[in-house]
Motif scaffolding. Structure first.
Motif, PDB file in Angstrom:
ATOM      1  N   GLN A  40      19.814  20.091 -35.932  1.00 44.86           N
ATOM      2  CA  GLN A  40      19.039  19.765 -37.342  1.00 44.86           C
ATOM      3  C   GLN A  40      18.016  18.788 -37.149  1.00 44.86           C
ATOM      4  O   GLN A  40      18.665  17.813 -36.618  1.00 44.86           O
ATOM      5  CB  GLN A  40      19.304  19.772 -38.647  1.00 44.86           C
ATOM      6  N   ILE A  41      16.594  18.786 -37.905  1.00 42.92           N
ATOM      7  CA  ILE A  41      16.291  17.380 -37.705  1.00 42.92           C
ATOM      8  C   ILE A  41      15.551  17.395 -38.882  1.00 42.92           C
ATOM      9  O   ILE A  41      14.780  18.463 -40.027  1.00 42.92           O
ATOM     10  CB  ILE A  41      14.450  17.498 -36.595  1.00 42.92           C
ATOM     11  N   ILE A  42      15.992  16.108 -39.714  1.00 44.68           N
ATOM     12  CA  ILE A  42      15.261  15.872 -40.901  1.00 44.68           C
ATOM     13  C   ILE A  42      14.267  13.806 -41.170  1.00 44.68           C
ATOM     14  O   ILE A  42      14.823  13.402 -40.174  1.00 44.68           O
ATOM     15  CB  ILE A  42      17.203  15.178 -41.755  1.00 44.68           C
ATOM     16  N   ASP A  43      13.772  14.550 -41.877  1.00 38.67           N
ATOM     17  CA  ASP A  43      12.579  13.215 -42.579  1.00 38.67           C
ATOM     18  C   ASP A  43      13.574  12.163 -42.879  1.00 38.67           C
ATOM     19  O   ASP A  43      14.765  12.640 -43.588  1.00 38.67           O
ATOM     20  CB  ASP A  43      11.222  14.134 -42.330  1.00 38.67           C
ATOM     21  N   THR A  44      13.263  11.193 -43.309  1.00 37.67           N
ATOM     22  CA  THR A  44      13.801  10.073 -44.361  1.00 37.67           C
ATOM     23  C   THR A  44      13.768  10.145 -45.749  1.00 37.67           C
ATOM     24  O   THR A  44      14.759   9.836 -46.127  1.00 37.67           O
ATOM     25  CB  THR A  44      12.631   8.988 -44.219  1.00 37.67           C
ATOM     26  N   ASN A  45      12.996  11.778 -45.854  1.00 41.52           N
ATOM     27  CA  ASN A  45      13.440  11.883 -47.667  1.00 41.52           C
ATOM     28  C   ASN A  45      14.304  13.203 -47.528  1.00 41.52           C
ATOM     29  O   ASN A  45      15.236  13.623 -48.554  1.00 41.52           O
ATOM     30  CB  ASN A  45      12.285  12.525 -47.872  1.00 41.52           C
ATOM     31  N   ASN A  47      14.578  15.786 -46.498  1.00 45.78           N
ATOM     32  CA  ASN A  47      14.715  17.453 -45.953  1.00 45.78           C
ATOM     33  C   ASN A  47      14.405  18.262 -44.979  1.00 45.78           C
ATOM     34  O   ASN A  47      14.093  16.698 -43.325  1.00 45.78           O
ATOM     35  CB  ASN A  47      12.865  17.602 -46.362  1.00 45.78           C
ATOM     36  N   LEU A  48      14.357  19.259 -44.272  1.00 44.61           N
ATOM     37  CA  LEU A  48      15.034  20.290 -42.959  1.00 44.61           C
ATOM     38  C   LEU A  48      13.706  20.299 -42.617  1.00 44.61           C
ATOM     39  O   LEU A  48      13.341  21.492 -43.701  1.00 44.61           O
ATOM     40  CB  LEU A  48      16.465  20.485 -43.424  1.00 44.61           C
ATOM     41  N   LEU A  49      13.405  19.812 -41.289  1.00 39.17           N
ATOM     42  CA  LEU A  49      12.519  20.681 -40.907  1.00 39.17           C
ATOM     43  C   LEU A  49      12.647  21.471 -40.070  1.00 39.17           C
ATOM     44  O   LEU A  49      11.203  22.305 -40.486  1.00 39.17           O
ATOM     45  CB  LEU A  49      11.820  19.100 -40.287  1.00 39.17           C
ATOM     46  N   LEU A  50      13.475  21.473 -39.040  1.00 32.92           N
ATOM     47  CA  LEU A  50      13.455  22.156 -37.823  1.00 32.92           C
ATOM     48  C   LEU A  50      15.620  23.058 -37.513  1.00 32.92           C
ATOM     49  O   LEU A  50      16.034  22.235 -38.301  1.00 32.92           O
ATOM     50  CB  LEU A  50      13.574  22.211 -36.707  1.00 32.92           C
ATOM     51  N   ASP A  55      19.923  31.573 -39.985  1.00 36.02           N
ATOM     52  CA  ASP A  55      19.925  31.853 -41.426  1.00 36.02           C
ATOM     53  C   ASP A  55      19.238  30.480 -42.199  1.00 36.02           C
ATOM     54  O   ASP A  55      18.192  30.371 -43.483  1.00 36.02           O
ATOM     55  CB  ASP A  55      21.648  31.397 -42.317  1.00 36.02           C
ATOM     56  N   GLU A  56      18.734  28.892 -41.934  1.00 37.95           N
ATOM     57  CA  GLU A  56      17.916  28.478 -42.680  1.00 37.95           C
ATOM     58  C   GLU A  56      16.922  28.064 -42.545  1.00 37.95           C
ATOM     59  O   GLU A  56      16.143  27.788 -43.332  1.00 37.95           O
ATOM     60  CB  GLU A  56      19.083  27.365 -41.178  1.00 37.95           C
ATOM     61  N   GLY A  58      13.133  29.372 -42.790  1.00 36.19           N
ATOM     62  CA  GLY A  58      12.032  29.663 -43.532  1.00 36.19           C
ATOM     63  C   GLY A  58      10.652  29.736 -43.544  1.00 36.19           C
ATOM     64  O   GLY A  58      10.422  28.573 -42.552  1.00 36.19           O
ATOM     65  N   ALA A  59      10.089  29.212 -45.095  1.00 35.97           N
ATOM     66  CA  ALA A  59       8.443  28.999 -44.907  1.00 35.97           C
ATOM     67  C   ALA A  59       7.935  27.329 -44.205  1.00 35.97           C
ATOM     68  O   ALA A  59       7.721  27.527 -43.088  1.00 35.97           O
ATOM     69  CB  ALA A  59       7.535  28.807 -45.970  1.00 35.97           C
ATOM     70  N   THR A  60       9.114  26.356 -44.734  1.00 35.30           N
ATOM     71  CA  THR A  60       8.736  24.721 -44.451  1.00 35.30           C
ATOM     72  C   THR A  60       9.526  24.776 -43.399  1.00 35.30           C
ATOM     73  O   THR A  60       9.447  23.816 -42.496  1.00 35.30           O
ATOM     74  CB  THR A  60       8.670  24.091 -44.910  1.00 35.30           C
ATOM     75  N   ILE A  61      10.883  25.685 -43.002  1.00 36.84           N
ATOM     76  CA  ILE A  61      12.048  24.166 -41.782  1.00 36.84           C
ATOM     77  C   ILE A  61      11.217  26.307 -40.592  1.00 36.84           C
ATOM     78  O   ILE A  61      11.200  27.467 -40.717  1.00 36.84           O
ATOM     79  CB  ILE A  61      13.143  24.491 -42.773  1.00 36.84           C
ATOM     80  N   GLU A  62      11.076  25.707 -39.240  1.00 39.01           N
ATOM     81  CA  GLU A  62      11.070  25.943 -38.017  1.00 39.01           C
ATOM     82  C   GLU A  62      12.310  26.349 -37.714  1.00 39.01           C
ATOM     83  O   GLU A  62      13.285  25.782 -37.514  1.00 39.01           O
ATOM     84  CB  GLU A  62      10.629  25.021 -37.290  1.00 39.01           C
ATOM     85  N   TYR A  63      12.218  27.633 -37.046  1.00 35.63           N
ATOM     86  CA  TYR A  63      13.359  28.048 -36.324  1.00 35.63           C
ATOM     87  C   TYR A  63      13.303  27.803 -34.794  1.00 35.63           C
ATOM     88  O   TYR A  63      12.506  27.720 -33.986  1.00 35.63           O
ATOM     89  CB  TYR A  63      14.132  29.652 -36.202  1.00 35.63           C
ATOM     90  N   LEU A  64      14.146  26.941 -34.154  1.00 35.57           N
ATOM     91  CA  LEU A  64      14.789  26.716 -32.561  1.00 35.57           C
ATOM     92  C   LEU A  64      15.230  27.369 -32.130  1.00 35.57           C
ATOM     93  O   LEU A  64      16.209  27.629 -32.098  1.00 35.57           O
ATOM     94  CB  LEU A  64      15.251  24.549 -32.317  1.00 35.57           C
ATOM     95  N   LYS A  65      14.661  28.256 -30.494  1.00 37.92           N
ATOM     96  CA  LYS A  65      15.551  29.268 -30.106  1.00 37.92           C
ATOM     97  C   LYS A  65      15.641  28.460 -28.536  1.00 37.92           C
ATOM     98  O   LYS A  65      15.127  28.065 -28.286  1.00 37.92           O
ATOM     99  CB  LYS A  65      14.660  31.150 -29.988  1.00 37.92           C
ATOM    100  N   VAL A  66      17.041  28.303 -28.000  1.00 35.96           N
ATOM    101  CA  VAL A  66      17.234  27.868 -27.073  1.00 35.96           C
ATOM    102  C   VAL A  66      18.112  28.731 -26.516  1.00 35.96           C
ATOM    103  O   VAL A  66      19.403  29.190 -26.972  1.00 35.96           O
ATOM    104  CB  VAL A  66      17.250  26.442 -26.888  1.00 35.96           C
ATOM    105  N   VAL A  67      17.567  29.275 -24.756  1.00 34.28           N
ATOM    106  CA  VAL A  67      18.631  30.052 -24.932  1.00 34.28           C
ATOM    107  C   VAL A  67      18.956  30.123 -23.073  1.00 34.28           C
ATOM    108  O   VAL A  67      18.595  29.086 -22.706  1.00 34.28           O
ATOM    109  CB  VAL A  67      17.789  32.210 -23.979  1.00 34.28           C
TER     110      VAL A  67
END
Length: 139
Positions: A40-45, A47-50, A55-56, A58-67
């Protein structure tokens, strides 16, 4: 400052995301480590960004796919000859499995994996670059 959190089964590791962060090492952990759970990537506040956990996302959270590529071998038939060494000769069919589907050749599967992982790398780099532009208001 943004922080990367690598979660394993028993503990979590926090990593600062700056220009010295090596994304290829992260991909190596994601693909090969048996105890890895999610990144996961979290900012200073806080908030989850990536996240790599779908399942996490959403609209503001981007999904990272590594295969990665996996080899699957299916035995189609067996020939037995008592005078040969080895006595059994197997006829097999090999397919290359990637999270998104299956491919007949390894080259096609590797191209798909390279494209997907390049997109994931670009997404992480975009988040890291966004951090430096927030700190420097004057471009």
């Amino acid at each position: 400052m943004k922080i990367g959190v690598i979660k394993y089964r028993k503990y979590e590791e926090r990593v600062t995301l700056n220009e010295h962060f090596i994304i290829d090492d992260l991909f190596n952990i994601i693909i090969n480590d048996k105890d890895y759970v999610k990144f996961q990537i979290i900012d200073t506040n806080g908030n989850l960004l990536l996240s790599t956990h779908y399942d996490e996302a959403g609209a503001t959270i981007e999904y990272l796919k590594v295969v990665k590529v996996k080899r699957e071998e299916e035995i189609l038939g067996t020939t037995y000859n008592a005078f040969n060494i080895p006595q059994f000769v197997y006829k097999t069919r090999v397919t290359w499995i990637v999270k998104g589907g299956s491919f007949k050749t390894k080259k096609e599967a590797q191209k798909y994996v390279d494209r997907t992982n390049t997109r994931a790398k670009g997404l992480i780099e975009k988040v890291i670059a966004r951090k430096s532009s927030e700190n420097n208001p004057n471009p």
